[in-house]
Enzyme design. Structure first.
Site, PDB file in Angstrom:
ATOM      1  N   SER A 131       1.017  -1.103  -0.017  1.00 53.66           N
ATOM      2  CA  SER A 131      -0.091   0.087   0.054  1.00 53.66           C
ATOM      3  C   SER A 131       0.920   1.351  -0.044  1.00 53.66           C
ATOM      4  CB  SER A 131      -0.874   0.088   1.344  1.00 53.66           C
ATOM      5  OG  SER A 131      -1.485   1.441   1.606  1.00 53.66           O
ATOM      6  N   TYR A 156      -1.684  -1.424  11.028  1.00 53.63           N
ATOM      7  CA  TYR A 156      -1.884  -1.828   9.772  1.00 53.63           C
ATOM      8  C   TYR A 156      -0.773  -1.376   8.860  1.00 53.63           C
ATOM      9  CZ  TYR A 156      -3.456  -1.721   4.953  1.00 53.63           C
ATOM     10  OH  TYR A 156      -3.510  -1.753   3.537  1.00 53.63           O
ATOM     11  N   LYS A 160       2.464  -3.749   6.737  1.00 54.97           N
ATOM     12  CA  LYS A 160       2.650  -3.571   5.155  1.00 54.97           C
ATOM     13  C   LYS A 160       4.251  -3.501   5.001  1.00 54.97           C
ATOM     14  CE  LYS A 160      -1.084  -4.371   3.572  1.00 54.97           C
ATOM     15  NZ  LYS A 160      -1.411  -6.048   2.831  1.00 54.97           N
TER      16      LYS A 160
END
Ligand code: UDP
Length: 343
Positions: A131, A156, A160
């Protein structure tokens, strides 16, 4: 010719399901690994409506290395494994601040298990679902892949970054691995047929699912989070990419891995165009001939003011670029919402 299998973890999810369709259209045999923790088995029916058959599925939790290994062995019995696309992960930024342990365990744990299983079976091509959140609040946009990776704003985002690092470190080790780290900007829309799309469970956090549900009368008016940002109209800027364009990029990445020397490369996937929240609302209204109920509200904590992609590297290397417009994405998003509302 032997079947070219592409294993898709999280293949029943939003981007995963669209990628399964794109892989099939490109002549691959997609095989899904999913435990339906954030998706529904009905997605397979939607995929079948489009491609004419239900894709093969192994229902398991990617954190179990032995289960993953067994599933990869089963996939290898179907055909030659051309590569693996790893989508399976938790993805709600807000929830990750409430449940950091779950996010670390699931997102990083499943990537570690997958790499272990790949190593055992000698499968080397990996496409990872990353992302643009890895860039945090960039100094300027468009951002290219050389922009610094800034401290993550959420658990989160950290997962990643950590998974990208784990894959890069594995590539630099003695493991036989070749990987594409695909950094998505803001995927929106649905397959043109409206047979598959995004299925947010509960209150949608992302702009488009909330906007479509509010417009369908299923929720109160959309709150635009802040109109006092230093942008032309005061609302935040993002790069919204049609999910089918994004899906095709995964096919291009698999082909690239199959035809190049082993490497580990990051690619930005976006349109290269920044659009403000107000512009998106206006574009939705124009594309669909309907007005969106909304009101301006306070800023949302942790929001980046403006981020959009320089996707030139993906264009140069993967031969991929976006073909669908924001209006098409917004039309497809609305078509999908109307179908969901009728169901
Ligand atoms: N946004 C908004 N109202 C909402 C959801 C999102 O105004 O109900 C805004 C949000 O502040 C951001 C943009 O829409 O500027 C995209 O948000 P989203 O959560 O979809 O993606 P991300 O923040 O991950 O880029």
């Amino acid at each position: 010719m032997e079947k070219q299998v592409v294993v898709v973890t999280g293949g029943a999810g939003y981007i995963g399901s669209h990628t399964v369709v794109a892989l099939h259209l490109a002549g691959y045999t997609p095989v899904i690994i999913d435990n339906f923790s954030n998706s529904k088995p009905d997605v397979l029916k939607g995929i079948a409506e489009i491609i004419g058959e239900k894709p093969q599925l192994f229902e398991l939790d990617c954190r179990s290395k032995s289960d993953m290994q067994q599933a990869l062995e089963n996939c290898a019995a179907i055909g030659e494994i051309a590569g693996i696309i790893h989508f399976a992960a938790y993805k709600a930024v807000g929830e990750s601040t409430e449940k950091p342990l779950d996010y670390f365990e699931n997102n990083i744990g499943s990537t570690a298990s997958l790499l272990g299983a790949m190593s055992e079976l000698g499968v080397s091509n990996l496409v990872f679902s990353s992302s643009c959140t890895v860039y945090g609040q960039p100094e300027e946009s468009p951002v290219d892949e050389l922009a610094p990776i800034l401290p993550a704003e959420s658990p989160y985002g950290y997962t990643k970054q950590a998974c990208e690092r784990l894959i890069t470190d594995s590539f630099n080790s003695s493991m036989s691995l070749s990987a594409c780290l695909l950094r998505y900007f803001n995927p929106i829309g649905a397959h043109q047929s409206a047979a598959i799309g995004e299925l947010p469970i509960g209150h949608p956090n992302n702009l488009i699912p909330y906007l479509t549900q509010a417009t369908a009368g299923l929720r109160g008016p959309l709150t635009v989070f802040g109109n006092d940002y230093p942008t032309d109209d005061g609302t935040c800027i993002r790069d919204y990419i049609h999910v089918m364009d994004l899906a095709r990029a995964h096919v291009a990445a698999i082909k690239w891995l199959q035809s190049n020397e082993p490497s580990c490369e990051a690619f930005n996937l976006g349109t290269g165009q920044g659009k403000s929240v107000s512009e998106v609302i206006a574009a939705f209204e124009k594309a669909n001939g309907i007005s969106v109920p909304y009101a301006f509200g306070p800023r949302r904590a942790g929001d980046v003011v403006s981020i959009f992609a320089n996707a030139e590297k993906a264009h140069q290397n993967l031969g991929w670029k976006c073909e669908l417009s924001l209006e098409e994405a917004l039309r497809d998003a609305w078509k999908w919402q109307q179908k969901l509302s009728k169901a």
